[in-house]
Design a protein around this motif. Sequence first.
Motif, PDB file in Angstrom:
ATOM      1  N   ARG A  83      52.648  48.092  49.733  1.00  0.00           N
ATOM      2  CA  ARG A  83      53.118  47.188  51.082  1.00  0.00           C
ATOM      3  C   ARG A  83      52.133  46.558  51.859  1.00  0.00           C
ATOM      4  O   ARG A  83      52.159  45.107  51.661  1.00  0.00           O
ATOM      5  N   LEU A  84      50.866  47.033  51.922  1.00  0.00           N
ATOM      6  CA  LEU A  84      49.986  46.324  52.874  1.00  0.00           C
ATOM      7  C   LEU A  84      49.202  45.206  51.860  1.00  0.00           C
ATOM      8  O   LEU A  84      48.979  44.072  51.905  1.00  0.00           O
ATOM      9  N   GLN A  85      48.971  45.861  50.505  1.00  0.00           N
ATOM     10  CA  GLN A  85      48.050  45.107  49.723  1.00  0.00           C
ATOM     11  C   GLN A  85      49.150  43.771  49.196  1.00  0.00           C
ATOM     12  O   GLN A  85      48.558  42.641  49.204  1.00  0.00           O
ATOM     13  N   GLU A  86      50.254  44.035  49.193  1.00  0.00           N
ATOM     14  CA  GLU A  86      51.060  42.711  48.833  1.00  0.00           C
ATOM     15  C   GLU A  86      51.111  41.691  49.881  1.00  0.00           C
ATOM     16  O   GLU A  86      51.085  40.531  49.938  1.00  0.00           O
ATOM     17  N   LEU A  87      51.176  42.227  51.073  1.00  0.00           N
ATOM     18  CA  LEU A  87      51.035  41.283  52.407  1.00  0.00           C
ATOM     19  C   LEU A  87      49.732  40.574  52.392  1.00  0.00           C
ATOM     20  O   LEU A  87      49.449  39.336  52.468  1.00  0.00           O
ATOM     21  N   VAL A  88      48.513  41.382  52.155  1.00  0.00           N
ATOM     22  CA  VAL A  88      47.188  40.893  51.960  1.00  0.00           C
ATOM     23  C   VAL A  88      47.407  39.702  51.007  1.00  0.00           C
ATOM     24  O   VAL A  88      46.639  38.571  50.988  1.00  0.00           O
ATOM     25  N   ASP A  89      47.656  40.024  49.593  1.00  0.00           N
ATOM     26  CA  ASP A  89      47.647  39.205  48.545  1.00  0.00           C
ATOM     27  C   ASP A  89      48.408  37.941  48.965  1.00  0.00           C
ATOM     28  O   ASP A  89      47.954  36.745  48.389  1.00  0.00           O
ATOM     29  N   HIS A  90      49.244  37.867  49.758  1.00  0.00           N
ATOM     30  CA  HIS A  90      50.190  36.758  49.889  1.00  0.00           C
ATOM     31  C   HIS A  90      49.712  36.034  51.233  1.00  0.00           C
ATOM     32  O   HIS A  90      50.242  35.052  51.869  1.00  0.00           O
ATOM     33  N   GLU A  91      48.387  36.631  51.583  1.00  0.00           N
ATOM     34  CA  GLU A  91      48.012  35.912  53.066  1.00  0.00           C
ATOM     35  C   GLU A  91      48.829  36.365  54.085  1.00  0.00           C
ATOM     36  O   GLU A  91      48.738  35.287  55.045  1.00  0.00           O
TER      37      GLU A  91
END
Length: 264
Positions: A188-196
Amino acid sequence: MFNSYENNSDTVLIVEDTSENHEIIETFLKDINVRCEHAYTGAEAVEMCRSSSADHYSLILMDVNLPQMDGIEAASRIRELGINTPVIAVTASSKNELSHEESGDFCFTLYKPFTYSDFYTAISPYIKNAAMFPLSIDENRKGDNVMSAVENHICDIPKAISNMGNSERLFVKHLRNFISNNADLYARLQELVDHENYIDAASLCHSIKGLAGMLALTDLYHHIIELETLLKYSDVIGSLDLNNVNESLRDIKLDIQSVCKIHI
């Protein structure tokens, strides 16, 4: 322990956006025969107070970091309704991060992670049964019967059980809930970071760190704080140190894998 509700039992409004936090706080309150009502947003809390009598709640436990309308604004609007119920701010922020203590709308601030002793001490001026609850801890029992061979940097079991009022049952219950609800935390965190989407990523860290602290998930707690700080700082300076963010994410991935391997 109290065994039945009294006719004049206190009612507390718990305002939290995380169901796990609701459950832990409600467990503590039900142990002293306090009725609980729940709001998941600041706006919902204001509306519940608006539709109730001015003395319906003995106490409001208000998370500061709420979506849309934060706890500071919600407390202010509740006061504008003419409701003088004591409001305790509950937050995973550190003391030097907060400005709400300048507000007269809160009577106290309870910092996460808190122990059951911290909790009952904070609410005892407003909840009569809290002052009667025994706060002593049997140091010889903590963690003996739960599990073996879990390193303290993964989970400090004696500390976690102490935080849960020396209840192994509550510790096991809430650790299982945490694992079930957060096995995918890294993704979940990685996805949020990937989408800035750094604001939501920081908010997710903020929600998790209080639970991780109460469950004494030592490494995860510290790495979540590191990531939240990096994400918040990026908002101030207008850029993000992706190398450090990715390093923190890798640490959190390993932490979650270790926590999920705990057998209880």
